[in-house]
Design a protein around this motif. Structure first.
Motif, PDB file in Angstrom:
ATOM      1  N   SER A   1      15.534  38.798   8.330  1.00  0.00           N
ATOM      2  CA  SER A   1      15.391  38.165   9.797  1.00  0.00           C
ATOM      3  C   SER A   1      13.903  38.238  10.194  1.00  0.00           C
TER       4      SER A   1
ATOM      5  N   ARG B   1      11.780  36.066   5.907  1.00  0.00           N
ATOM      6  CA  ARG B   1      12.339  34.752   5.614  1.00  0.00           C
ATOM      7  C   ARG B   1      12.600  33.794   6.377  1.00  0.00           C
ATOM      8  N   GLN B   2      13.672  34.169   7.364  1.00  0.00           N
ATOM      9  CA  GLN B   2      14.043  33.206   8.288  1.00  0.00           C
ATOM     10  C   GLN B   2      13.009  32.673   9.003  1.00  0.00           C
ATOM     11  N   PRO B   3      12.068  33.254   9.504  1.00  0.00           N
ATOM     12  CA  PRO B   3      10.896  32.567  10.550  1.00  0.00           C
ATOM     13  C   PRO B   3      10.254  32.011   9.580  1.00  0.00           C
TER      14      PRO B   3
ATOM     15  N   GLN C   1      11.059  30.165   6.847  1.00  0.00           N
ATOM     16  CA  GLN C   1      11.765  29.151   6.567  1.00  0.00           C
ATOM     17  C   GLN C   1      11.847  27.945   7.903  1.00  0.00           C
ATOM     18  N   ASN C   2      12.023  28.423   8.831  1.00  0.00           N
ATOM     19  CA  ASN C   2      12.282  27.795   9.852  1.00  0.00           C
ATOM     20  C   ASN C   2      10.621  26.928  10.223  1.00  0.00           C
ATOM     21  N   PHE C   3       9.465  27.635  10.068  1.00  0.00           N
ATOM     22  CA  PHE C   3       8.226  27.251  10.037  1.00  0.00           C
ATOM     23  C   PHE C   3       8.232  25.987   9.104  1.00  0.00           C
TER      24      PHE C   3
ATOM     25  N   GLN D   1      10.450  24.176   7.618  1.00  0.00           N
ATOM     26  CA  GLN D   1      11.274  22.825   7.739  1.00  0.00           C
ATOM     27  C   GLN D   1      10.383  22.228   8.703  1.00  0.00           C
ATOM     28  N   LYS D   2       9.926  22.788   9.801  1.00  0.00           N
ATOM     29  CA  LYS D   2       9.127  21.832  10.781  1.00  0.00           C
ATOM     30  C   LYS D   2       7.737  21.215  10.265  1.00  0.00           C
TER      31      LYS D   2
ATOM     32  N   SER E   1       6.242  20.765   6.705  1.00  0.00           N
ATOM     33  CA  SER E   1       6.685  20.906   5.125  1.00  0.00           C
ATOM     34  C   SER E   1       5.481  21.208   3.969  1.00  0.00           C
TER      35      SER E   1
ATOM     36  N   LYS F   1       0.640  32.571  12.255  1.00  0.00           N
ATOM     37  CA  LYS F   1       2.202  32.384  11.663  1.00  0.00           C
ATOM     38  C   LYS F   1       2.284  33.474  10.468  1.00  0.00           C
TER      39      LYS F   1
END
Length: 71
Positions: free
Chosen positions: A15, A18-20, A22-24, A26-27, A29, A39
């Motif tokens: 949480s 990894r999740q932040p 991966q979200n970054f 995705q926006k 690449s 970041k």
């Protein structure tokens, strides 16, 4: 070669890191250096990882000082 023994992830690694991250990604690449500014998701777990791995990077098997943690 420096041998690294893999350890379980620190609590909340998924949480907090990894999740932040991966979200970054995705926006954005293929982020450039300027995109990484402020970041530093991994820094929230850096102390835990430094302690677990005795300041050896589990990815590159190189010793890193606590103040680094740069990508």
């Amino acid at each position: 070669m420096i041998r690294i023994t893999p350890y379980p992830e620190p609590d909340n690694f998924d949480s907090k890191v990894r999740q932040p991250g991966q979200n970054f990604l995705q926006k954005i690449s293929a982020p450039k250096t300027k995109d990484w500014k402020n970041k530093t998701f991994w820094t929230s777990s850096l102390s835990d990882l430094c302690q677990l791995y005795d300041r050896i990077c589990a990815y590159s098997a190189q010793w890193i000082p606590r103040t680094e943690g740069s990508p």
